[in-house]
Design a protein around this motif. Structure first.
Motif, PDB file in Angstrom:
ATOM      1  N   TYR A  26       0.836  -1.197   0.000  1.00 25.81           N
ATOM      2  CA  TYR A  26       0.000   0.000   0.000  1.00 25.81           C
ATOM      3  C   TYR A  26       0.880   1.261   0.000  1.00 25.81           C
ATOM      4  CZ  TYR A  26      -2.659   3.466   2.784  1.00 25.81           C
ATOM      5  OH  TYR A  26      -3.226   4.606   3.292  1.00 25.81           O
ATOM      6  N   LEU A  27       1.954   1.205   0.830  1.00 21.23           N
ATOM      7  CA  LEU A  27       2.874   2.348   0.884  1.00 21.23           C
ATOM      8  C   LEU A  27       3.626   2.533  -0.427  1.00 21.23           C
ATOM      9  CD1 LEU A  27       4.589   2.306   4.385  1.00 21.23           C
ATOM     10  CD2 LEU A  27       3.172   4.073   3.388  1.00 21.23           C
ATOM     11  N   ILE A  30       1.284   4.390  -2.784  1.00 14.33           N
ATOM     12  CA  ILE A  30       0.988   5.802  -2.528  1.00 14.33           C
ATOM     13  C   ILE A  30       2.230   6.690  -2.435  1.00 14.33           C
ATOM     14  CG2 ILE A  30      -1.280   5.426  -1.516  1.00 14.33           C
ATOM     15  CD1 ILE A  30      -0.098   5.836   1.197  1.00 14.33           C
ATOM     16  N   ILE A  31       3.379   6.089  -2.141  1.00 14.75           N
ATOM     17  CA  ILE A  31       4.582   6.932  -2.065  1.00 14.75           C
ATOM     18  C   ILE A  31       5.221   7.077  -3.446  1.00 14.75           C
ATOM     19  CG2 ILE A  31       6.941   7.091  -1.180  1.00 14.75           C
ATOM     20  CD1 ILE A  31       6.045   5.738   1.330  1.00 14.75           C
ATOM     21  N   PRO A  35       2.301   9.290  -7.140  1.00 11.49           N
ATOM     22  CA  PRO A  35       2.924  10.606  -7.369  1.00 11.49           C
ATOM     23  C   PRO A  35       3.702  10.695  -8.677  1.00 11.49           C
ATOM     24  CG  PRO A  35       3.252   9.944  -5.105  1.00 11.49           C
ATOM     25  CD  PRO A  35       2.679   8.760  -5.805  1.00 11.49           C
ATOM     26  N   THR A  38       1.021  11.648 -11.166  1.00 17.97           N
ATOM     27  CA  THR A  38       0.467  13.000 -10.961  1.00 17.97           C
ATOM     28  C   THR A  38       1.511  14.073 -11.311  1.00 17.97           C
ATOM     29  OG1 THR A  38       0.987  12.849  -8.600  1.00 17.97           O
ATOM     30  CG2 THR A  38      -1.262  12.337  -9.248  1.00 17.97           C
ATOM     31  N   PHE A  42       1.016  17.170 -13.971  1.00 14.41           N
ATOM     32  CA  PHE A  42       1.276  18.566 -13.612  1.00 14.41           C
ATOM     33  C   PHE A  42       2.171  19.235 -14.665  1.00 14.41           C
ATOM     34  CE2 PHE A  42       4.103  21.688 -11.587  1.00 14.41           C
ATOM     35  CZ  PHE A  42       3.167  22.617 -11.146  1.00 14.41           C
ATOM     36  N   TYR A 177      14.972  18.289  -6.684  1.00  9.59           N
ATOM     37  CA  TYR A 177      14.512  19.535  -7.295  1.00  9.59           C
ATOM     38  C   TYR A 177      15.515  20.031  -8.333  1.00  9.59           C
ATOM     39  CZ  TYR A 177      10.526  20.343  -4.173  1.00  9.59           C
ATOM     40  OH  TYR A 177       9.326  20.264  -3.520  1.00  9.59           O
TER      41      TYR A 177
ATOM     42  N   THR B  31      10.826  25.308  -2.352  1.00  9.82           N
ATOM     43  CA  THR B  31       9.833  24.830  -3.320  1.00  9.82           C
ATOM     44  C   THR B  31       9.381  25.966  -4.244  1.00  9.82           C
ATOM     45  OG1 THR B  31       9.082  23.124  -1.824  1.00  9.82           O
ATOM     46  CG2 THR B  31       7.576  23.696  -3.602  1.00  9.82           C
ATOM     47  N   MET B  62       1.980  27.140  -3.542  1.00  6.80           N
ATOM     48  CA  MET B  62       2.439  25.751  -3.687  1.00  6.80           C
ATOM     49  C   MET B  62       3.278  25.340  -2.480  1.00  6.80           C
ATOM     50  SD  MET B  62       3.375  25.878  -7.741  1.00  6.80           S
ATOM     51  CE  MET B  62       4.282  24.361  -7.893  1.00  6.80           C
ATOM     52  N   ARG B 163      -1.258   4.369  10.691  1.00  9.48           N
ATOM     53  CA  ARG B 163       0.159   4.699  10.887  1.00  9.48           C
ATOM     54  C   ARG B 163       0.847   5.062   9.576  1.00  9.48           C
ATOM     55  NH1 ARG B 163       4.228   0.164  10.799  1.00  9.48           N
ATOM     56  NH2 ARG B 163       3.259  -1.460   9.583  1.00  9.48           N
ATOM     57  N   ALA B 164       0.321   4.570   8.457  1.00 12.22           N
ATOM     58  CA  ALA B 164       0.949   4.871   7.170  1.00 12.22           C
ATOM     59  C   ALA B 164       0.330   6.098   6.503  1.00 12.22           C
ATOM     60  CB  ALA B 164       0.838   3.673   6.243  1.00 12.22           C
ATOM     61  N   TRP B 166       0.764   9.127   6.943  1.00 15.61           N
ATOM     62  CA  TRP B 166       1.672  10.247   6.657  1.00 15.61           C
ATOM     63  C   TRP B 166       2.015  10.292   5.175  1.00 15.61           C
ATOM     64  CZ3 TRP B 166       6.234   8.802   4.417  1.00 15.61           C
ATOM     65  CH2 TRP B 166       6.599   7.471   4.560  1.00 15.61           C
ATOM     66  N   ALA B 167       2.017   9.107   4.545  1.00 12.35           N
ATOM     67  CA  ALA B 167       2.398   9.058   3.138  1.00 12.35           C
ATOM     68  C   ALA B 167       1.297   9.601   2.232  1.00 12.35           C
ATOM     69  CB  ALA B 167       2.729   7.621   2.740  1.00 12.35           C
ATOM     70  N   VAL B 168       0.077   9.691   2.767  1.00  9.09           N
ATOM     71  CA  VAL B 168      -1.036  10.166   1.942  1.00  9.09           C
ATOM     72  C   VAL B 168      -0.813  11.626   1.522  1.00  9.09           C
ATOM     73  CG1 VAL B 168      -3.537  10.564   1.915  1.00  9.09           C
ATOM     74  CG2 VAL B 168      -2.614   8.514   2.967  1.00  9.09           C
ATOM     75  N   ASN B 170       1.714  12.871   0.303  1.00  6.38           N
ATOM     76  CA  ASN B 170       2.358  12.866  -1.023  1.00  6.38           C
ATOM     77  C   ASN B 170       1.341  12.819  -2.147  1.00  6.38           C
ATOM     78  OD1 ASN B 170       4.727  12.703   0.267  1.00  6.38           O
ATOM     79  ND2 ASN B 170       5.408  10.777  -0.605  1.00  6.38           N
ATOM     80  N   LEU B 171       0.259  12.091  -1.893  1.00 12.68           N
ATOM     81  CA  LEU B 171      -0.740  11.890  -2.945  1.00 12.68           C
ATOM     82  C   LEU B 171      -1.382  13.196  -3.378  1.00 12.68           C
ATOM     83  CD1 LEU B 171      -2.838   8.773  -1.944  1.00 12.68           C
ATOM     84  CD2 LEU B 171      -1.187   8.982  -3.774  1.00 12.68           C
ATOM     85  N   GLU B 173      -0.152  16.326  -3.181  1.00  8.68           N
ATOM     86  CA  GLU B 173       0.702  17.463  -3.522  1.00  8.68           C
ATOM     87  C   GLU B 173       0.524  17.921  -4.977  1.00  8.68           C
ATOM     88  OE1 GLU B 173       5.011  16.987  -3.436  1.00  8.68           O
ATOM     89  OE2 GLU B 173       5.097  18.828  -2.240  1.00  8.68           O
ATOM     90  N   PHE B 174       0.852  17.072  -5.929  1.00 10.70           N
ATOM     91  CA  PHE B 174       0.763  17.474  -7.341  1.00 10.70           C
ATOM     92  C   PHE B 174      -0.680  17.693  -7.815  1.00 10.70           C
ATOM     93  CE2 PHE B 174       5.204  16.021  -7.747  1.00 10.70           C
ATOM     94  CZ  PHE B 174       5.709  17.106  -8.433  1.00 10.70           C
ATOM     95  N   PRO B 175      -1.643  16.818  -7.421  1.00  4.08           N
ATOM     96  CA  PRO B 175      -3.009  17.053  -7.896  1.00  4.08           C
ATOM     97  C   PRO B 175      -3.548  18.430  -7.507  1.00  4.08           C
ATOM     98  CG  PRO B 175      -2.835  14.838  -7.062  1.00  4.08           C
ATOM     99  CD  PRO B 175      -1.540  15.517  -6.737  1.00  4.08           C
ATOM    100  N   TRP B 177      -1.762  21.117  -6.722  1.00  3.37           N
ATOM    101  CA  TRP B 177      -1.006  22.109  -7.493  1.00  3.37           C
ATOM    102  C   TRP B 177      -1.600  22.254  -8.893  1.00  3.37           C
ATOM    103  CZ3 TRP B 177       4.935  20.803  -6.773  1.00  3.37           C
ATOM    104  CH2 TRP B 177       5.310  21.119  -5.476  1.00  3.37           C
ATOM    105  N   THR B 178      -2.008  21.106  -9.457  1.00  6.13           N
ATOM    106  CA  THR B 178      -2.491  21.115 -10.840  1.00  6.13           C
ATOM    107  C   THR B 178      -3.874  21.733 -10.949  1.00  6.13           C
ATOM    108  OG1 THR B 178      -1.268  19.062 -11.191  1.00  6.13           O
ATOM    109  CG2 THR B 178      -2.860  19.658 -12.888  1.00  6.13           C
TER     110      THR B 178
END
Lengths: 262, 257
Positions: A26-27, A30-31, A35, A38, A42, A177, B31, B62, B163-164, B166-168, B170-171, B173-175, B177-178
């Motif tokens: 799962y990680l 999503i990591i 991305p 996406t 962008f 970056y 950034t 952003m 617990r996981a 935190w990684a969401v 990331n999901l 960020e770009f959407p 921004w877009t």
């Protein structure tokens, strides 16, 4: 020799599993996977807004640089996570070969980078309707593998800096970056200032992206062989510097008793 | 009164604490600079001053969004790792009054992001940053930051339970921004994207700042939308937090990292 191979294979495998909270698919999705797609969307829309290049340019560029994310962050995490779990000192005092240890950790990370890049390439192309010649698929896979290797070389340098500085996530972001800006991923090299496009020649990804774009445009493996050679050379150079720095910073950290504090 | 005081003190404490975190400062300052540089080259030096002012404000937003999605999650993860999450949940103060100041303080660091991107555009590209409506701009900044902070609070509720989670961050960020038109004009995007963008505070925050800076339209309706969304995010966050916290307590997973 058998001992070194065990450290390389088993150590590398366990370290890779630990990167994802002990192999949580799962990680991984999503990591890394989502991305990477996406990000392509962008930049493709940003490119459309700016009227610079077509979708193919951004799909190829961002798919190839997607290999850099797991390589940079993954390699750095192999050091910083050891520090978090208080096992870094144990690792450093172990008699295991550093070469086997770090190459073992680098191998799955490089493969991982290549898989993420391939996924981003396929999904990005499907979503944005970028067509890739069938004959280009195998050379593209090779290009992605070579770029994954080159990024892992830079990842080893990044990991070695993690022995010296605590904020390795910051360094990983900084490097990523810079790659996005200067490696010809999203901004064509001829739009950058001369000094920046010169620096780009020494970065991983630059030659890989160029080769991938040439292949998508109908080039053959022979056409892009010099670019792949350059990418490979860049990767070897970074890996050599990285392994040297690992040794250097390890000795320095032992001398200053700063391993857990860095 | 005690609740308001606790929240104010919590916000000030976390703002000061996170201002000393080099990782957060890097995200929030660099950034926008990197993306402003990319935009500058992509728009071929951008002789259109308005476009560059828009890019300066957009890349600033952003930075605020990046920080909120990644740092709000990291803040909770850090508390979990250091073993104080359970203590915070067990404190007599409602947990929402502890979490909301943290996420709002983190998004408030975005003020550095806006300042950095506007100064960068002014100093390097020589674009004079003349704000058409200073009053509206000065109101739009804190209201936009509050709305984004409370969106982070709503997402933070999930970070407590999973617990996981935190990684969401990331999901998103770009959407965001877009689709929120921070750097890309919404006209370039597919038509169905626009209504989706309406539920995200950065869309309205960006509109408000752009209108106040360039004088293209009235920023006050966008500011009002930010305020309304803040109430919605806050309310939903409190409800979600109650549900997820109850679940984490029942399963005994609060401290598991």
């Amino acid at each position: 020799m058998t001992h070194r191979l065990r450290v390389f294979a088993i150590g590398g495998f366990l370290s890779y599993r630990a990167l994802f909270g002990w192999l949580n698919p799962y990680l991984f999705v999503i990591i890394l996977l989502v991305p990477s797609v996406t990000q392509i969307m962008f930049f493709a829309y940003l490119g459309r807004a700016a009227g610079v290049e077509d979708d193919s340019f951004y799909v190829v560029g961002n798919a190839v640089v997607a290999a850099a994310v797991p390589c940079l962050f993954g390699m750095a995490d192999t050091i910083t996570d050891e520090r978090y779990t208080h096992t870094l000192s144990l690792l450093v005092v172990s008699p295991a070969s550093r070469l086997a240890l770090f190459l073992g950790r680098a191998a799955p990370v490089a493969a991982n980078g290549a898989i993420v890049a391939a996924f981003a390439f396929v999904v990005g192309s499907l979503v944005l309707g970028v067509s890739v010649p069938f004959s280009a698929l195998a050379p593209l896979a090779l290009t992605i593998l070579v770029t994954g290797f080159a990024c892992t070389g830079l990842g080893i340098v990044n990991a070695s800096l993690g022995l010296r500085w605590r904020e390795s996530a910051l360094l990983s972001n900084l490097i990523l970056y810079f790659l996005l800006l200067a490696a010809g991923v999203n901004v064509p090299l001829d739009l950058l200032p001369g000094w920046l496009s010169t620096i780009a020649q020494g970065l991983p990804v630059t030659h890989g992206v160029e080769a991938a774009r040439e292949l998508v445009a109908g080039g053959t493996l022979t056409d892009v062989a010099p670019l792949l050679g350059a990418e490979l050379l860049v990767g070897v150079a970074y890996a050599a510097v990285g392994l040297f720095l690992v040794r250097l910073f390890e000795v320095e950290a032992r001398r200053g008793a700063s391993l857990e504090l860095a | 009164m005690r609740l308001a005081r606790s929240m104010a003190v919590g916000w000030a404490l976390h703002f000061k604490q996170e201002s000393r975190n080099p990782f957060f400062l890097w995200i929030v300052i660099c950034t926008p600079l990197i993306y402003a540089t990319m935009a500058y080259f992509l728009f071929r030096g951008g002789t259109d001053g308005d476009k560059l002012v828009g890019a300066a404000v957009g890349t600033g937003m952003m930075g605020i969004w990046s920080l909120t999605t990644t740092a709000a999650a990291a803040a909770l993860q850090w508390r979990r790792r250091s073993g104080i999450l359970e203590l915070l949940v067990a404190a007599p103060l409602p947990f929402w009054a502890i979490l909301a100041p943290i996420t709002i303080a983190i998004s408030a660091l975005g003020i550095y992001s806006l300042l950095a991107s506007m100064l960068y555009t002014r100093l390097l590209y020589g674009v004079s940053l003349e704000i058409e409506d200073w009053l509206a701009f000065a109101v739009a900044v804190p209201v936009g930051i509050l709305a984004i902070g409370l969106l982070g609070f709503m997402l933070g509720a999930a970070f407590v339970r999973f617990r996981a989670a935190w990684a969401v961050g990331n999901l998103f960020e770009f959407p965001v921004w877009t689709i929120c038109g921070l750097l890309i004009p919404i006209a370039v995007l597919p038509a169905w994207v626009e209504p989706v963008a309406w539920v995200f505070a950065p869309t309205w925050g960006m509109n408000a700042l752009r209108d106040a800076a360039l004088g293209d339209g009235s920023p006050w309706d966008d500011i009002a939308m930010c305020a309304a969304l803040s109430v919605v995010y806050g309310g939903l966050g409190v409800i979600l937090l109650r549900v997820f916290l109850g679940s984490a307590r029942r399963r005994g997973t609060l401290a598991l990292s």
